[in-house]
Structure formats: C-alpha cells, structure tokens
Design an enzyme around this catalytic site. Structure first.
Site, short mmCIF file in Angstrom:
data_model
loop_
_atom_site.label_atom_id
_atom_site.label_comp_id
_atom_site.label_asym_id
_atom_site.label_seq_id
_atom_site.Cartn_x
_atom_site.Cartn_y
_atom_site.Cartn_z
CG HIS A 103 -1.98 1.03 1.18
ND1 HIS A 103 -1.73 2.35 1.45
CD2 HIS A 103 -3.29 0.95 0.83
CE1 HIS A 103 -2.86 3.04 1.29
NE2 HIS A 103 -3.82 2.21 0.91
CD GLU A 160 -5.29 1.79 -3.16
OE1 GLU A 160 -6.49 1.73 -2.92
OE2 GLU A 160 -4.44 2.03 -2.28
P1 PGA Z 1 -9.66 5.91 0.37
O1 PGA Z 1 -8.46 4.88 0.66
O2 PGA Z 1 -10.83 5.11 -0.07
O3 PGA Z 1 -9.86 6.63 1.67
O4 PGA Z 1 -9.17 6.83 -0.72
C1 PGA Z 1 -8.17 3.88 -0.26
C2 PGA Z 1 -6.91 3.17 0.15
O5 PGA Z 1 -6.03 3.79 0.75
O6 PGA Z 1 -6.77 1.96 -0.10
#
Ligand code: PGA
Length: 235
Positions: A103, A160
């Site tokens: 992540h 992401e």
């Molecule tokens: P968020 O986080 O939905 O608050 O943007 C997503 C993530 O960090 O996986």
C-alpha cells in the site's frame, strides 16, 4: 464473476467499535442477500490484532460465504526469529484469504520497496493467501518485473493513484481504464481493481466497466452504512 469490494480499515477501530460496525453491516447485508441482490465478494481487512475477532464473528455469521477476511500487511519472511512481524504461518487456521501488500502508505511511511513487496507476495502464495498488490502507475512495470510471471494468475492488483487516496475525489474513469490496460499487459491474468476515494456517489461510474474488477475502499469503509450503500448503488 462477482466484483471484489475490499474494506481497508487501516489503523482505525478497536474491539468494541468493530462489534458495532459488524452488527449494522450484518443486518443490512443480510437483506441484500435475501433479495438476491449481492453483486460483490466482500473482503474486510481489519488491523491485525483484531483479525481473530472477525474470524470468530465469521464462524457464526450467515454471511460467511460472501465475506472473507484479509490482513493489511504480511511479513516478507517465513515463520522464525523476526520479532514483531506477522508471518503467513501465524495466520494459519484463521481463514485469512487475502493480504494487502505494498500500500502507498507502507511504501511512504515504512519505506517499503517493490522488492519487499515481491517477497511478501511469495509469502502470501506459499501460505495460500491471495496478495492484493497496490501500485501507482509509475510502479507497475518495476513491480511486475520482480514477480515470477507464473504467479500473475494468483494476484489481485489494486491500481491506487496516490493523489486521489483519502481526498473524497476519485480519478476520472477514462484515466483509470487506460491504467487498467497497462496493468493487464504487465500482469497478464491478474484481477485488477481500483482504489482512491471510492464512495457511494462515484462507484457506479466504475461498475459499468468490466475492466474494473473490484474496489479497495478506505474512508467509505469506516462507516458501515456508507459501506453498505456501496453495495446498494445498482439496486
Ligand atoms: P480511500 O483509501 O478510499 O480513503 O481513498 C483507499 C486506500 O487507501 O486503499
């Protein structure tokens, strides 16, 4: 195949807050299931000390086949003398199906590299856990190069874009689809999902596209009502 809907609680919630979350979630989701309207495979990723609590709940819950448990990280090492690390074998018997690895918050605050992530992927696969590898666009090629292509079919890749995480605004769907294509050519048969401020107001834009096979949700997973609303958008 049902799309994945993954709740990433990050370092939020304690034992009793999870109880409250689960009771609302369970009540509302059972109605969706009874109406045969559940379009997602749900994965809940609590903080690691609370995994056991979810495991106990899951054993009793009628939602069992629809909800899996994941961890938010895993050790790059096997079982052994690695104080503080949670290894794949530590999780055995708890029915952990998924592990988020790489992540952006791990890469930023814990200085994790794509090489570390590749080691974690190996540990996941050796322990029958599906890795959910988070990548931003610039990491796709390097991350793919570090993983044996034989393993691609066992992976979930979460695209992401960092600048959209936790902002309340998701990336434009056409840009997301372009990056999904890049991920598809780098990672072959992997499952591709999107994460970055997914919420009940924007999820339907993505649901129309088969290329987006699920969602990694942070902020909108913290409140059970909001999380359930994500499942209700097509109802
Ligand atoms: P968020 O986080 O939905 O608050 O943007 C997503 C993530 O960090 O996986």
């Amino acid at each position: 195949m049902r799309k994945l809907l993954i709740a990433n609680w990050k370092s939020n919630k304690n034992y009793s807050q999870i109880d409250t979350w689960l009771s609302t979630f369970e009540k509302e989701t059972e109605v969706i299931v009874a109406l045969d309207k559940l379009e997602f495979q749900i994965v809940i990723c609590p903080p690691t000390p609370l995994v056991m609590h979810l495991h106990e709940w899951q054993k009793k819950s009628l939602l069992f086949p629809h909800v899996s448990i994941g961890v938010q990280d895993i050790s790059p090492f096997p079982a052994g003398s690695y104080t503080g690390a949670v290894s794949g074998p530590n999780l055995e018997g708890l029915d952990i199906r998924y592990a988020i690895v790489g992540h952006s918050e791990r890469r930023k605050y814990f200085k994790e590299t794509s090489k570390d992530v590749a080691l974690k992927v190996n540990q996941c696969i050796e322990n029958s856990i599906t890795p959910i590898i988070c990548v931003d666009r610039k990491e796709i090629a390097a991350q793919a190069d570090l993983i044996d292509p034989e393993k691609y079919k066992h992976l979930v890749i979460a695209y992401e874009p960092i600048e959209y995480i936790g902002t309340g605004m998701s990336q434009d769907v056409t840009e997301v689809l372009a990056v999904c294509r890049e991920i598809r050519s780098a990672f072959g048969e992997a499952i591709i999902i999107y994460g970055g401020s997914v919420n009940p107001d924007n999820i339907d834009e993505f649901l129309e596209h088969d290329e987006v096979e699920g969602f990694l949700v942070g902020t909108a997973s913290l409140d059970p009502e909001e999380f359930v609303d994500l499942m209700k958008t097509k109802m």
